[in-house]
Write an enzyme that holds these catalytic residues in place. Structure first.
Site, PDB file in Angstrom:
ATOM      1  N   GLY A  58       0.803  -1.236   0.008  1.00 28.02           N
ATOM      2  CA  GLY A  58      -0.113   0.146  -0.085  1.00 28.02           C
ATOM      3  C   GLY A  58       0.903   1.266   0.094  1.00 28.02           C
ATOM      4  O   GLY A  58       0.993   2.083   1.210  1.00 28.02           O
ATOM      5  N   SER A  64       3.551   6.918   4.132  1.00 26.91           N
ATOM      6  CA  SER A  64       4.322   6.032   5.119  1.00 26.91           C
ATOM      7  C   SER A  64       5.610   5.472   4.536  1.00 26.91           C
ATOM      8  O   SER A  64       6.496   5.223   5.553  1.00 26.91           O
ATOM      9  CB  SER A  64       3.290   4.791   5.511  1.00 26.91           C
ATOM     10  N   ASP A  83       2.263  -1.749  -4.623  1.00 24.16           N
ATOM     11  CA  ASP A  83       1.450  -1.227  -5.169  1.00 24.16           C
ATOM     12  C   ASP A  83       1.001  -1.326  -6.625  1.00 24.16           C
ATOM     13  O   ASP A  83       1.938  -1.013  -7.399  1.00 24.16           O
ATOM     14  CB  ASP A  83       1.033   0.197  -4.508  1.00 24.16           C
ATOM     15  N   GLY A  87      -5.234   2.420  -7.063  1.00 26.84           N
ATOM     16  CA  GLY A  87      -6.094   3.007  -5.955  1.00 26.84           C
ATOM     17  C   GLY A  87      -6.971   1.757  -5.385  1.00 26.84           C
ATOM     18  O   GLY A  87      -7.216   0.529  -6.318  1.00 26.84           O
ATOM     19  N   SER A 136      -0.528  -7.144  -5.225  1.00 33.04           N
ATOM     20  CA  SER A 136       0.278  -7.955  -4.156  1.00 33.04           C
ATOM     21  C   SER A 136       0.454  -9.452  -4.018  1.00 33.04           C
ATOM     22  O   SER A 136       1.585  -9.767  -3.804  1.00 33.04           O
ATOM     23  CB  SER A 136      -0.790  -7.260  -2.719  1.00 33.04           C
ATOM     24  N   HIS A 156      -8.720  -3.002   1.405  1.00 35.46           N
ATOM     25  CA  HIS A 156      -9.637  -3.162   3.028  1.00 35.46           C
ATOM     26  C   HIS A 156     -10.600  -4.038   2.782  1.00 35.46           C
ATOM     27  O   HIS A 156     -11.409  -4.305   3.862  1.00 35.46           O
ATOM     28  CB  HIS A 156     -10.024  -1.603   3.383  1.00 35.46           C
ATOM     29  N   ASP A 182      -5.235   0.350  10.038  1.00 29.86           N
ATOM     30  CA  ASP A 182      -6.719   0.500  10.065  1.00 29.86           C
ATOM     31  C   ASP A 182      -7.178  -0.658  10.682  1.00 29.86           C
ATOM     32  O   ASP A 182      -8.268  -1.374  10.132  1.00 29.86           O
ATOM     33  CB  ASP A 182      -6.961   0.722   8.416  1.00 29.86           C
TER      34      ASP A 182
HETATM   35  N1  SAH Z   1       0.397   3.684   2.911  1.00 30.79           N
HETATM   36  C1  SAH Z   1      -0.293   4.799   2.371  1.00 30.79           C
HETATM   37  C2  SAH Z   1      -1.771   4.447   2.092  1.00 30.79           C
HETATM   38  C3  SAH Z   1      -2.104   3.255   1.297  1.00 30.79           C
HETATM   39  S1  SAH Z   1      -3.731   3.263   0.580  1.00 30.79           S
HETATM   40  C4  SAH Z   1      -0.127   6.123   3.247  1.00 30.79           C
HETATM   41  O1  SAH Z   1       0.541   6.048   4.017  1.00 30.79           O
HETATM   42  O2  SAH Z   1      -0.701   7.162   2.751  1.00 30.79           O
HETATM   43  C5  SAH Z   1      -3.950   1.626  -0.036  1.00 30.79           C
HETATM   44  C6  SAH Z   1      -3.317   1.397  -1.124  1.00 30.79           C
HETATM   45  O3  SAH Z   1      -3.200  -0.089  -1.693  1.00 30.79           O
HETATM   46  C7  SAH Z   1      -3.766   2.060  -2.655  1.00 30.79           C
HETATM   47  O4  SAH Z   1      -2.688   2.718  -3.188  1.00 30.79           O
HETATM   48  C8  SAH Z   1      -4.094   1.094  -3.502  1.00 30.79           C
HETATM   49  O5  SAH Z   1      -3.762   0.951  -4.918  1.00 30.79           O
HETATM   50  C9  SAH Z   1      -3.328  -0.282  -2.860  1.00 30.79           C
HETATM   51  N2  SAH Z   1      -3.770  -1.545  -3.371  1.00 30.79           N
HETATM   52  C10 SAH Z   1      -5.173  -1.987  -2.857  1.00 30.79           C
HETATM   53  N3  SAH Z   1      -5.365  -3.481  -3.141  1.00 30.79           N
HETATM   54  C11 SAH Z   1      -3.995  -3.789  -3.653  1.00 30.79           C
HETATM   55  C12 SAH Z   1      -3.569  -4.899  -4.247  1.00 30.79           C
HETATM   56  N4  SAH Z   1      -4.529  -5.911  -4.092  1.00 30.79           N
HETATM   57  N5  SAH Z   1      -2.155  -4.704  -4.664  1.00 30.79           N
HETATM   58  C13 SAH Z   1      -1.464  -3.892  -4.540  1.00 30.79           C
HETATM   59  N6  SAH Z   1      -1.864  -2.544  -4.071  1.00 30.79           N
HETATM   60  C14 SAH Z   1      -3.227  -2.575  -3.647  1.00 30.79           C
HETATM   61 MG    MG Z   2      -4.113   2.768   6.136  1.00 29.01          MG
END
Ligand code: SAH
Ligand code: MG
Length: 229
Positions: A58, A64, A83, A87, A136, A156, A182
């Site tokens: 993510g 982060s 990632d 999104g 992922s 999520h 989260d």
């Molecule tokens: N860590 C970040 C927030 C992550 S938001 C911060 O500190 O702001 C969640 C991210 O997970 C998104 O960018 C989304 O594209 C990614 N994501 C969601 N499902 C995913 C998957 N199956 N594989 C790869 N990336 C994924």
């Molecule tokens: Mg988060």
């Protein structure tokens, strides 16, 4: 000037981020509050002592990632961040967490990779980070290197959060850390739901991880044994 006697607790895992890193983090686009970020940085700094890579699921715009990258720089290890940059469900147009500035106008889809690249470059940390762009579970299926830390902050839904756990938790070295973002024990607390909470419970129930700390919705667990996760 005399220092307050208890201003440096002896059990602290290491110094917090310096002012430049903290500034870069605080001004980066993303979804990590400062108190949780400091806890994540402390965990990553401690995990860095194992001399193994630190991996995040993510990336989004790199908020982060800055913290993992700073910890990796200090430890002389690499931060990895996964990632597909398209999104999560709740970040798509029309949904609660959508940011129109993340849409690639030519393609008509979200693309957070350019913002992530700028964020890391501005923070002076890009040499310490390898970005893995893809889904992922597909990347996890190819993975073979032990990790000092895995930070789960991806999709999520139960499908995504479970796949992140099953794909990456087995690679956490014994003594290494699993951080989950989260985690909301109360159903009404957060729009994004309780899949990360269920993953957290599963990690504890596995017997392979024990809780180290809780800060806001961030949970940090340590891998205590080599058994199945
Ligand atoms: N860590 C970040 C927030 C992550 S938001 C911060 O500190 O702001 C969640 C991210 O997970 C998104 O960018 C989304 O594209 C990614 N994501 C969601 N499902 C995913 C998957 N199956 N594989 C790869 N990336 C994924
Ligand atoms: Mg988060």
């Amino acid at each position: 000037m005399a220092e307050a006697p208890d201003s440096h607790p002896t059990d602290a895992p290491g110094p917090g981020p310096g002012p430049e890193v903290l500034d870069a983090f605080a001004s980066a686009k993303g979804f990590m509050p400062v108190d949780e970020g400091l806890a994540l940085h402390a965990a990553a700094t401690e995990a860095g002592l194992l001399g193994l890579p630190l991996l995040e699921i993510g990336t989004y715009c790199g908020r982060s990632t800055i913290l993992l990258a700073d910890a990796a720089r200090r430890a002389g290890v690499t931060a990895l961040t996964v990632d597909h940059h398209r999104g999560s469900e709740e970040q798509q147009p029309g949904w609660e967490y959508h940011d129109p500035g993340t849409v690639d106008a030519e393609v008509g889809l979200m693309d957070t990779l350019p913002t992530f690249r700028r964020t890391l470059h501005r923070a002076g940390l890009e040499d310490h980070v390898v970005a893995l762009v893809g889904r992922s579970p597909r990347i996890a299926a190819l993975w073979g290197t032990p990790l000092g830390m895995v930070f789960v902050d991806g999709g999520h839904t139960d499908e995504h959060a479970t796949a992140d756990y099953e794909g990456w938790a087995p690679h956490v070295a014994v003594g290494g850390l699993l951080a989950i973002h989260d985690v909301f024990p109360e159903p009404a607390d957060e729009f994004t739901g309780q899949a990360p909470y269920r993953v957290h419970r599963r990690a504890v129930a596995s017997g392979a991880f024990s809780e180290v700390s809780a800060t806001g919705s961030l949970r940090v667990l340590r891998r205590t044994g080599p058994g199945p996760v």
